[in-house]
Design an enzyme around this catalytic site. Structure first.
Site, PDB file in Angstrom:
ATOM      1  N   ASP A  17      35.360  66.412  42.936  1.00  0.00           N
ATOM      2  CA  ASP A  17      35.112  65.183  44.015  1.00  0.00           C
ATOM      3  C   ASP A  17      34.141  64.930  43.169  1.00  0.00           C
ATOM      4  OD1 ASP A  17      32.864  67.081  44.584  1.00  0.00           O
ATOM      5  OD2 ASP A  17      33.830  67.019  46.735  1.00  0.00           O
TER       6      ASP A  17
ATOM      7  N   ARG B 203      31.320  62.383  58.198  1.00  0.00           N
ATOM      8  CA  ARG B 203      30.351  62.604  56.537  1.00  0.00           C
ATOM      9  C   ARG B 203      29.687  61.446  56.193  1.00  0.00           C
ATOM     10  NH1 ARG B 203      29.905  66.266  51.567  1.00  0.00           N
ATOM     11  NH2 ARG B 203      31.484  65.442  50.869  1.00  0.00           N
TER      12      ARG B 203
END
Length: 539
Positions: A449, A168
């Site tokens: 996160d 990613r």
């Protein structure tokens, strides 16, 4: 064709280049990055400007809708995305996490089907983190990643096929200030994609998979079109067949939810489906409608996957993907095992089980976990209810989702002081870790996160902006928010090791929670704190 030396004129690296980094930052690789930047950065900046224009419209109360100009794409049943690529037919359990060497080994040794190696929300983009992440993936692909830390050895398993690797890259909005082309920072997206693709694409194909990516934070199909153009140039540049790259798009913005068909269409031959990026999606809803009192949400704990706007988003994503023959991936289970409390751990793991059961029954083809211990729970659920490699045959033709369904904020729940304090703790905890170069932080047995920190920040901003009343009868205003922020900061700082960065985090957080200034992303706001741009190094 221009020489490598000529292409690299105007390229400068403003970070340290270790001996290990030299195998990644080769003249050939930096020339490829320069080509990507010169070919696509102007388009990227125009698309970011379109985001700003769109936000101004939303601030005036204009609500999003399905695009009339692309109605012909949505209504045409004939076109499909690409069939699943090698290693991506069965993706039932995907583990996600940053690209530090220990995580790479542990993730690839987990009992999962794929590993999403993350340069984005679970990584703080220090120069060292980004470069070492590239080195670690380069080595892992070649099975040269084993290492020793103290007395403990970390080795890749040899008793089975390892999970398929998916990288990613960072979102279109982020720069990589340590790498400039013609005096301008390169896009973080192009930097992450370019280095990984250039060094590993052919090696991955040789080993039976391919260069596969997760694409985050997109807000329109035009941003997917840009990725498709990048993919085509990259493949042509190294002589690779077009369609070898595959990209799974995270639908994690409310505007992208109205353009799912179009996003798959733009990527067609490169599409490997869509993913429900649930926490970023909630963040986007609050962010985009932050000026609109009709979109004030209750405590984060009340915004579950079963509330109307989230349920509609999930059902539309699955129907759209399966109609186009591509995977519909489920969301993150962020729980971490609670080792010292069996009762609490059992309850947490049961929540994971119920979440995955909901996903597989809805028609998802796979799901995410943040910790290897959750993989067996998720696999047990998916194996029982999805005996086939995926559920692409489950067309969900019973689903009909309207624009109003995607914008339906009706749900039970209150705004409480406990919810405010939880948001402050999560935001401060994540930002403090990020300022120390750590991109995912365990808080209260959840792996937080950037997305969850953004939800916390945006909710606090929204509640202050609209002067909501808590369940206890207290009006949320600037003074109240800052008082609670000081209390939580002092408490967290007092319990943390010396040299912690809670008070620095609070300085940044303070301006973001009182309904006034609003940074586009916390990561952009904090980036300069972990960026040490030095003089240009020789290539």
């Amino acid at each position: 064709m221009a020489s490598i030396e000529a292409v690299n004129e105007g390229v400068a690296i403003h970070g340290s280049i270790s001996k290990q980094a030299q195998k990644i930052l080769t003249p050939e690789a930096t020339a490829f990055l320069a080509l990507l930047h010169r070919s696509f950065n102007a388009t990227r900046k125009n698309l970011l400007q379109r985001r700003a224009i769109r936000q101004a419209e939303l601030d005036k109360g204009v609500l999003p809708d399905f695009l009339p100009e692309t109605k012909h794409i949505r209504e045409n049943d004939a076109w499909k995305g690409a069939p699943p690529a090698p290693g991506l037919v069965d993706r039932r359990i995907e583990i996600t996490g940053p690209t530090d060497r220990k995580m790479v080994v542990n993730a690839l040794n987990s009992n999962v089907w794929t590993y999403m190696a993350d340069f984005e929300d679970s990584s703080a983009p220090t120069w060292e983190n980004m470069i070492n992440g590239q080195i670690n993936l380069y080595d892992a692909i070649r099975k040269q990643v084993d290492f020793k830390q103290g007395e403990k050895e970390y080795k890749l398993r040899t008793d089975r096929v390892l999970p398929t690797l998916i990288a990613r890259a960072r979102g279109w909005h982020l720069d990589e200030k340590h790498f400039t082309v013609d005096g301008e920072p390169i896009s973080g997206s192009l930097f992450d994609f370019g280095l990984y693709f250039f060094h590993n694409a052919q090696e991955l194909v040789n080993r039976g998979t391919g260069p596969y990516f997760y694409l985050p934070k997109m807000e329109s199909h035009l941003e997917a079109r840009l990725w498709n153009d990048v993919f085509n140039l990259a493949q042509d540049y190294i002589g690779m067949r077009r369609g070898t790259i595959r990209g799974t798009v995270l639908i994690e913005t409310i505007t992208a939810a109205f353009e799912m068909d179009e996003i798959i269409y733009e990527l067609r031959d490169h599409s490997s489906g869509l993913n429900c990026g649930r926490w970023d999606y909630i963040f986007s809803v609050i962010k985009k409608f932050r000026q609109n009192p009709n979109f004030v949400l209750p405590d984060r704990s009340a915004v579950t996957m079963t509330v109307p706007f989230m349920d509609s988003y999930v059902r539309l994503l699955i129907k759209t993907c399966h109609r186009r023959g591509v995977h519909a991936m489920g969301g993150m289970a962020a729980q971490i095992p609670i080792k010292d409390n069996k009762e609490a751990n059992d309850a947490a793991m049961n929540n994971v089980r119920q979440d995955k059961l909901r996903e597989v029954r809805a028609g998802h083809d796979g799901t995410w976990v943040a910790h290897p211990a959750l993989a067996s729970i998720a696999a047990e659920v998916f194996n029982k209810h999805m005996p086939t490699p995926n559920q692409l045959f489950n067309r969900r033709e019973d689903v009909h989702v309207t624009a109003n369904d995607l914008l339906n904020m009706n749900m039970p729940g209150k705004i409480t002081e406990e919810g405010i304090r939880k948001n402050l703790n999560i935001g401060l905890g994540y930002m403090e870790g990020w300022l120390r170069g750590i991109g995912c932080v365990p808080i209260n047995y959840l792996m937080e996160d950037a997305a969850t920190a953004e939800v916390s920040r945006s909710q606090l901003w929204q509640w202050c902006r609209h002067g909501v009343k808590t369940a206890e009868g207290k009006t949320v205003d600037k003074a109240y928010a800052q008082r609670l922020l000081k209390e939580q900061t002092d408490e967290l700082a007092s319990k943390a090791p010396k040299g912690n960065k809670y008070h620095l985090a609070a300085q940044y957080f303070s301006g973001q929670i009182v309904g006034e200034d609003y940074a586009d992303f916390l990561t952009s706001l904090l980036y300069n704190e972990i960026t040490s741009v030095g003089p240009a190094a020789k290539l």
